[in-house]
Every structure is written in structure tokens, then in C-alpha cells.
Design a protein around this motif. Structure first.
Motif, PDB file in Angstrom:
ATOM      1  N   GLN A 165      12.773   9.737   6.615  1.00 42.49           N
ATOM      2  CA  GLN A 165      12.283  10.059   5.271  1.00 42.49           C
ATOM      3  C   GLN A 165      12.386   8.843   4.353  1.00 42.49           C
ATOM      4  N   LEU A 166      13.514   8.136   4.435  1.00 41.25           N
ATOM      5  CA  LEU A 166      13.708   6.948   3.612  1.00 41.25           C
ATOM      6  C   LEU A 166      12.649   5.909   3.932  1.00 41.25           C
ATOM      7  N   SER A 167      12.350   5.738   5.201  1.00 40.46           N
ATOM      8  CA  SER A 167      11.324   4.786   5.623  1.00 40.46           C
ATOM      9  C   SER A 167       9.967   5.181   5.053  1.00 40.46           C
ATOM     10  N   GLN A 168       9.653   6.472   5.111  1.00 37.20           N
ATOM     11  CA  GLN A 168       8.388   6.951   4.550  1.00 37.20           C
ATOM     12  C   GLN A 168       8.349   6.733   3.046  1.00 37.20           C
ATOM     13  N   PHE A 169       9.458   7.006   2.377  1.00 35.56           N
ATOM     14  CA  PHE A 169       9.522   6.789   0.928  1.00 35.56           C
ATOM     15  C   PHE A 169       9.317   5.317   0.603  1.00 35.56           C
ATOM     16  N   GLN A 170       9.955   4.443   1.368  1.00 36.81           N
ATOM     17  CA  GLN A 170       9.816   3.012   1.114  1.00 36.81           C
ATOM     18  C   GLN A 170       8.381   2.557   1.352  1.00 36.81           C
ATOM     19  N   GLU A 171       7.727   3.097   2.384  1.00 37.06           N
ATOM     20  CA  GLU A 171       6.321   2.769   2.626  1.00 37.06           C
ATOM     21  C   GLU A 171       5.456   3.253   1.470  1.00 37.06           C
ATOM     22  N   THR A 172       5.753   4.455   0.978  1.00 39.35           N
ATOM     23  CA  THR A 172       4.998   5.003  -0.155  1.00 39.35           C
ATOM     24  C   THR A 172       5.216   4.146  -1.398  1.00 39.35           C
ATOM     25  N   LEU A 173       6.470   3.759  -1.631  1.00 41.67           N
ATOM     26  CA  LEU A 173       6.767   2.899  -2.787  1.00 41.67           C
ATOM     27  C   LEU A 173       6.038   1.568  -2.674  1.00 41.67           C
ATOM     28  N   LEU A 174       5.989   1.012  -1.475  1.00 39.95           N
ATOM     29  CA  LEU A 174       5.278  -0.246  -1.256  1.00 39.95           C
ATOM     30  C   LEU A 174       3.787  -0.057  -1.517  1.00 39.95           C
ATOM     31  N   SER A 175       3.253   1.067  -1.054  1.00 38.66           N
ATOM     32  CA  SER A 175       1.841   1.384  -1.292  1.00 38.66           C
ATOM     33  C   SER A 175       1.570   1.505  -2.790  1.00 38.66           C
ATOM     34  N   PHE A 176       2.475   2.173  -3.499  1.00 33.50           N
ATOM     35  CA  PHE A 176       2.330   2.292  -4.956  1.00 33.50           C
ATOM     36  C   PHE A 176       2.335   0.913  -5.610  1.00 33.50           C
ATOM     37  N   ALA A 177       3.225   0.054  -5.170  1.00 35.33           N
ATOM     38  CA  ALA A 177       3.318  -1.292  -5.742  1.00 35.33           C
ATOM     39  C   ALA A 177       2.025  -2.062  -5.498  1.00 35.33           C
ATOM     40  N   HIS A 178       1.448  -1.922  -4.290  1.00 35.91           N
ATOM     41  CA  HIS A 178       0.197  -2.613  -3.975  1.00 35.91           C
ATOM     42  C   HIS A 178      -0.953  -2.078  -4.832  1.00 35.91           C
ATOM     43  N   LYS A 179      -0.936  -0.780  -5.103  1.00 35.22           N
ATOM     44  CA  LYS A 179      -1.990  -0.190  -5.933  1.00 35.22           C
ATOM     45  C   LYS A 179      -1.791  -0.533  -7.405  1.00 35.22           C
ATOM     46  N   ARG A 180      -0.543  -0.642  -7.826  1.00 31.47           N
ATOM     47  CA  ARG A 180      -0.228  -0.862  -9.244  1.00 31.47           C
ATOM     48  C   ARG A 180      -0.678  -2.230  -9.719  1.00 31.47           C
ATOM     49  N   GLY A 181      -0.495  -3.236  -8.884  1.00 40.22           N
ATOM     50  CA  GLY A 181      -0.843  -4.608  -9.285  1.00 40.22           C
ATOM     51  C   GLY A 181      -2.299  -4.735  -9.719  1.00 40.22           C
ATOM     52  N   PRO A 182      -3.256  -4.353  -8.867  1.00 44.30           N
ATOM     53  CA  PRO A 182      -4.665  -4.448  -9.276  1.00 44.30           C
ATOM     54  C   PRO A 182      -4.992  -3.582 -10.498  1.00 44.30           C
ATOM     55  N   LEU A 183      -4.330  -2.416 -10.603  1.00 47.21           N
ATOM     56  CA  LEU A 183      -4.582  -1.568 -11.762  1.00 47.21           C
ATOM     57  C   LEU A 183      -4.086  -2.229 -13.045  1.00 47.21           C
ATOM     58  N   GLN A 184      -2.962  -2.923 -12.961  1.00 51.73           N
ATOM     59  CA  GLN A 184      -2.459  -3.636 -14.136  1.00 51.73           C
ATOM     60  C   GLN A 184      -3.416  -4.759 -14.519  1.00 51.73           C
ATOM     61  N   GLU A 185      -3.939  -5.453 -13.514  1.00 50.96           N
ATOM     62  CA  GLU A 185      -4.901  -6.523 -13.792  1.00 50.96           C
ATOM     63  C   GLU A 185      -6.162  -5.940 -14.434  1.00 50.96           C
ATOM     64  N   LYS A 186      -6.605  -4.817 -13.903  1.00 52.62           N
ATOM     65  CA  LYS A 186      -7.796  -4.161 -14.445  1.00 52.62           C
ATOM     66  C   LYS A 186      -7.543  -3.722 -15.886  1.00 52.62           C
ATOM     67  N   ARG A 187      -6.341  -3.167 -16.144  1.00 55.40           N
ATOM     68  CA  ARG A 187      -5.996  -2.750 -17.499  1.00 55.40           C
ATOM     69  C   ARG A 187      -5.980  -3.954 -18.438  1.00 55.40           C
TER      70      ARG A 187
END
Length: 164
Positions: free
Chosen positions: A71-93
Motif C-alpha cells: 500500500q505504501l508503495s502504491q501511495f508513493q507511486e500515486t504521490l509521484l504521479s501527482f507531483a508529475h502532473k502538478r508541475g505542468p499545471l503550475q506552469e500552465k497556471r
């Protein structure tokens, strides 16, 4: 388990005491030895149960730990995915904010130009009104003079006819 261990120690102490008494205490010694053997068997069984329980607990811990680590591994993968998605969204904003600032500046420039043109327009309206009033007064005076001339001409014609 602790109580049985204490009983075994007590039985050993009685055996040592009975050994000092000689043959008269033989039946007591045999009974104490039998009790000691029973207690040892019970202690062995209890120890085996504890080992089995420890193994069961270790297995449960391993299974639980593995599940939690997954579960922790899945959470960390999800958090990493969120971080990858957040960067471009911040640039777009940030780009949208810059674009919004540009649009706001253009609106402000248009508002300033509109205010200037409205002021000029009011000035032109005032000038048009003044000019119109000025010319209408001149036209009115001209009409008045023309009427006066017409009256004088009519009067002159009447005078001329009277003289004839």
C-alpha cells in the motif's frame, strides 16, 4: 507458565531435602520425581505452544507488513504521479496568470483611451452646441435683418405708390 516453573523449582528443592533423609523418604522422592517430570512435560508443551504462537505472530506480522508495504508503495507511486502532473499545471497556471495580466493591461489601456475619447467627445459636443448656437443666432439676426429689409422695401413700395 511462571507458576509451573516455580512448582518445578520447589519440587527440586524438596528432592534435595529428601535426598538427605535417606531411604525412608523414597516414596516421597519418587512422587516428587514424577511431579517434576509432569511439570517438565507441561513446561515443554507450553514452550512449544509459545514457539508456535511466536511463529504465527511472525507470519501475521510478515503478511501485514507486506500488505502495508504494498500500500505504501502504491501511495508513493500515486504521490509521484501527482507531483508529475502538478508541475505542468503550475506552469500552465503561471502562463495563464501572465496572459491575464496582459489582458488586464490591455483593458486598462482601452479604459484610459476610452476616458480620453469620452472627454474629447464631450468637448466636441460642447463645441458643436456653441457653434450651432452661434450660427443660429447669426441666422436669426440675418432673418431679422431680412425681415426688416422686407418691411422697409414694402414701406418704400407703399410710399412710392402713394406718390404716384
Amino acid at each position: 507458565l511462571r507458576a509451573k516453573t516455580e512448582l518445578l523449582c520447589d519440587a527440586c528443592a524438596r528432592l534435595e531435602a529428601a535426598q538427605g533423609m535417606g531411604e525412608a523418604a523414597m516414596p516421597e522422592v519418587e512422587r516428587l520425581l514424577s511431579d517434576a517430570n509432569d511439570i517438565l512435560a507441561d513446561l515443554d508443551a507450553a514452550a512449544k505452544l509459545q514457539v508456535e504462537e511466536q511463529e504465527s505472530l511472525k507470519t501475521s506480522l510478515r503478511e501485514t507488513t507486506n500488505g502495508l508495504e504494498d500500500q505504501l508503495s502504491q501511495f508513493q507511486e500515486t504521490l509521484l504521479s501527482f507531483a508529475h502532473k502538478r508541475g505542468p499545471l503550475q506552469e500552465k497556471r503561471a502562463a495563464l496568470i501572465r496572459r491575464l495580466e496582459e489582458v488586464n493591461m490591455q483593458i486598462a489601456q482601452i479604459d484610459e483611451a476610452t476616458a480620453a475619447y469620452e472627454k474629447s467627445s464631450r468637448g466636441l459636443v460642447e463645441m458643436l452646441r456653441n457653434t450651432t448656437n452661434h450660427y443660429e443666432e447669426k441666422i436669426a439676426k440675418s432673418l431679422q435683418q431680412q425681415q426688416q429689409c422686407a418691411n422697409e422695401k414694402t414701406h418704400a413700395i407703399l410710399c412710392k405708390e402713394c406718390a404716384h
